[in-house]
Design a protein around this motif. Structure first.
Motif, mmCIF file in Angstrom:
data_model
loop_
_atom_site.group_PDB
_atom_site.id
_atom_site.type_symbol
_atom_site.label_atom_id
_atom_site.label_comp_id
_atom_site.label_asym_id
_atom_site.label_seq_id
_atom_site.Cartn_x
_atom_site.Cartn_y
_atom_site.Cartn_z
ATOM 1 N N ASP B 25 -35.102 56.435 44.533
ATOM 2 C CA ASP B 25 -35.149 56.584 46.002
ATOM 3 C C ASP B 25 -36.156 55.622 46.631
ATOM 4 O O ASP B 25 -37.191 55.306 46.030
ATOM 5 N N PHE B 27 -37.958 56.593 49.561
ATOM 6 C CA PHE B 27 -38.064 57.828 50.337
ATOM 7 C C PHE B 27 -39.046 57.629 51.495
ATOM 8 O O PHE B 27 -40.234 57.381 51.284
ATOM 9 N N CYS B 194 -35.567 52.496 54.004
ATOM 10 C CA CYS B 194 -35.413 53.648 53.104
ATOM 11 C C CYS B 194 -33.960 54.119 52.983
ATOM 12 O O CYS B 194 -33.121 53.808 53.820
ATOM 13 N N ASN B 195 -33.713 54.908 51.932
ATOM 14 C CA ASN B 195 -32.386 55.515 51.814
ATOM 15 C C ASN B 195 -32.433 57.022 52.047
ATOM 16 O O ASN B 195 -31.407 57.668 52.178
ATOM 17 N N LYS B 196 -33.648 57.568 52.076
ATOM 18 C CA LYS B 196 -33.805 59.003 52.388
ATOM 19 C C LYS B 196 -34.999 59.168 53.301
ATOM 20 O O LYS B 196 -35.921 58.344 53.276
ATOM 21 N N GLY B 209 -35.856 65.889 53.260
ATOM 22 C CA GLY B 209 -35.225 64.756 52.587
ATOM 23 C C GLY B 209 -33.731 64.666 52.831
ATOM 24 O O GLY B 209 -32.947 65.336 52.158
ATOM 25 N N VAL B 210 -33.361 63.860 53.817
ATOM 26 C CA VAL B 210 -31.949 63.692 54.165
ATOM 27 C C VAL B 210 -31.583 62.222 53.951
ATOM 28 O O VAL B 210 -32.382 61.328 54.234
ATOM 29 N N SER B 211 -30.372 61.989 53.478
ATOM 30 C CA SER B 211 -29.933 60.607 53.265
ATOM 31 C C SER B 211 -29.735 59.910 54.619
ATOM 32 O O SER B 211 -29.145 60.479 55.544
ATOM 33 N N ILE B 212 -30.230 58.695 54.716
ATOM 34 C CA ILE B 212 -30.130 57.950 55.982
ATOM 35 C C ILE B 212 -28.651 57.674 56.302
ATOM 36 O O ILE B 212 -28.235 57.710 57.469
ATOM 37 N N SER B 214 -26.100 59.601 55.653
ATOM 38 C CA SER B 214 -25.480 60.785 56.258
ATOM 39 C C SER B 214 -25.975 61.002 57.688
ATOM 40 O O SER B 214 -25.239 61.502 58.548
#
Lengths: 247, 236
Positions: B25, B27, B194-196, B209-212, B214
């Motif tokens: 991640d 993050f 970031c990806n989360k 912690g949410v996925s970017i 989504s």
């Protein structure tokens, strides 16, 4: 154990990468030689002044342990502890894979190495200057024993300085406070015999107890235990404060 | 990290912070100034004592197995500080002594990665802010850690420096499979890097912690999502 060794090397490097550390060592060497030069001149011109020939290196040791040693120890300890809090570099080692206990111990070991180097330097310079200036030294063994014995209270002073440094977040404040606390203890012991007999600062140059003429083994052992007790107390409380320190 | 709580004497701090950062991640830990990001960062690197909760890094408990937990972590907390009286090389050698597998060429390689090869023997006191930032990053990267914790890594950097830092982080995550935990108050920065993302607001975690990706499916941007999470009705 590897991380302890690594951090001892790091702390020693830190100490010696600072110019002032080397400057103080050089100054001590110069001062030691000048003292010898002064004594040699007096001996040559005023023979009736009793400057006991063999006592020169020990006289130098007394000056060093009572005046310069506390100053050097307080400077080094306040640099490695409070100084690093002030310049925000303490966190650089606290985030390394090494426990706080090992960090605390390695900083004390680094200052101790610096102190021992000072002892070796003064011993060598005093012996060399005695040789060059033809000051006779009648008992080299006594001198060696004197220097070795005085390392013990010096190390207790290192632990004490490290303990004091935990109360401050600035190197200069820690240094000034340590000096004042030291002078305060010394001044108080002048007026209070009980304090004078039981405080570790009285025995910074306790070499006289180990010399052939004044040896009292039981008293020596008693004082050694007293010094060790101070060391244990200061180390334990100092480490507790360091471990709880928030950066 | 589970239930991390740290309240200062003035009543401020963070409460019941729980989230997981997964391997690979990048993050983002997003929140306004004073939300408690640095307090959390300090808590997970042992700089602060936490009052409640626990932190596990790569399976090791931070409290009881500190050395093992930190062996695979590189961190820059609060400000990118370095030993100013040391050269760039000495600063890195300081780290290398803790690891048996770091050799001289690793130091040279990392200096090359952060474009400081020409300044290897120069004292850090002569460095610009950007150079110090890169040296601090080199310190964090040298042991080739699995997790890198960066507190506001682009703070004080100019546009060029910010882009360089962002690209470097993305490259390291992709090529060396490093995991990043990055705090920032800049929504745009987190969105690009970031990806989360987890959002902290007034010492409490708004989400953990949410996925970017989504977020972008449901909201116009991370900024919209952020406003929606921390304000009533999504407006300031």
């Amino acid at each position: 154990m590897d991380s302890l060794k690594a951090n001892i090397i790091n702390e020693v490097r830190k100490l010696f990468l600072k110019k002032k550390t080397i400057v103080y060592l050089v100054l001590m060497a110069i001062m030691s030689f000048l003292t010898a030069f002064f004594i040699a001149t007096i001996q040559a011109k005023l023979i009736f002044i009793a400057v006991n020939s063999f006592s020169y290196p020990l006289m130098l040791l007394a000056i060093f342990t009572n005046i310069f040693l506390p100053l050097f120890v307080f400077m080094a300890a306040s640099d490695l502890f409070s100084g690093e809090v002030a310049d925000r570099t303490l966190k650089l080692v606290l985030t390394m894979p090494v426990s706080r206990f090992k960090i605390y111990l390695s900083k004390i070991v680094a200052v101790s190495i610096y102190v021992i180097l000072n002892f070796i330097l003064i011993f060598l310079v005093s012996m060399l200057s005695a040789f060059c200036l033809k000051i006779t030294i009648t008992s080299i063994t006594s001198v060696v024993v004197g220097y070795l014995a005085d390392i013990i209270p010096a190390l207790i002073l290192v632990i004490f300085a490290s303990f004091i440094a935990q109360f401050f977040r600035s190197g200069s404040t820690a240094l000034i406070s340590s000096i004042f606390i030291f002078i305060g203890i010394k001044a108080l012991s002048l007026f209070n015999t009980l304090l004078n007999n039981n405080i570790f600062t009285t025995y910074l140059n306790w070499y006289s107890l180990w010399l052939p003429n004044g040896t009292n083994l039981l008293r020596g052992l008693n004082l050694l235990l007293l010094l060790l007790a101070y060391g244990i107390i200061f180390f334990t409380v100092g480490y507790y404060l360091f471990d709880k320190k928030e950066i | 990290m589970a239930g991390l709580t740290k309240i200062y004497k003035n009543g401020r701090g963070v409460k019941d912070i729980t989230f997981d950062v997964c391997t690979g991640d990048i993050f983002g830990f997003l929140g306004p100034n004073g939300a408690g990001k640095t307090t959390v960062m300090k808590g997970i690197t042992g700089l602060n004592t936490i009052q409640k909760g626990h932190v596990k890094i790569l399976g090791y408990n931070l409290d009881s197995q500190f050395e093992n937990a930190m062996r695979n972590v590189g961190a820059i907390i609060e400000t990118a500080d370095v030993y100013e009286y040391m050269s760039a090389y000495e600063n890195l050698k300081f780290i290398a002594r803790f690891y048996q597998n770091i050799h001289e060429e690793d130091i040279d390689n990392i200096l090359e990665l952060v474009n400081l090869t020409n300044y290897k023997q120069e004292k850090a006191s002569k460095f610009s802010l950007g150079m110090k930032q890169r040296l601090a990053l080199a310190r964090a990267l040298l042991p080739n850690p699995k997790l890198i914790i960066l507190d506001e890594p682009t703070n004080g950097l100019d546009i060029e420096g910010t882009v360089q830092m962002r690209n470097l982080i993305k490259e390291l995550a992709a090529k060396r499979k490093m995991t990043f935990f990055i705090s920032s108050h800049l929504v745009h920065e987190v969105e690009l890097m970031c990806n989360k993302v987890a959002i902290i607001h007034e010492g409490k975690l708004v989400n953990n912690g949410v996925s970017i990706e989504s977020i972008k499916e449901s909201y116009h941007s991370l900024e919209d999502f952020y406003l929606n999470q921390v304000t009533e009705g999504g407006t300031v």
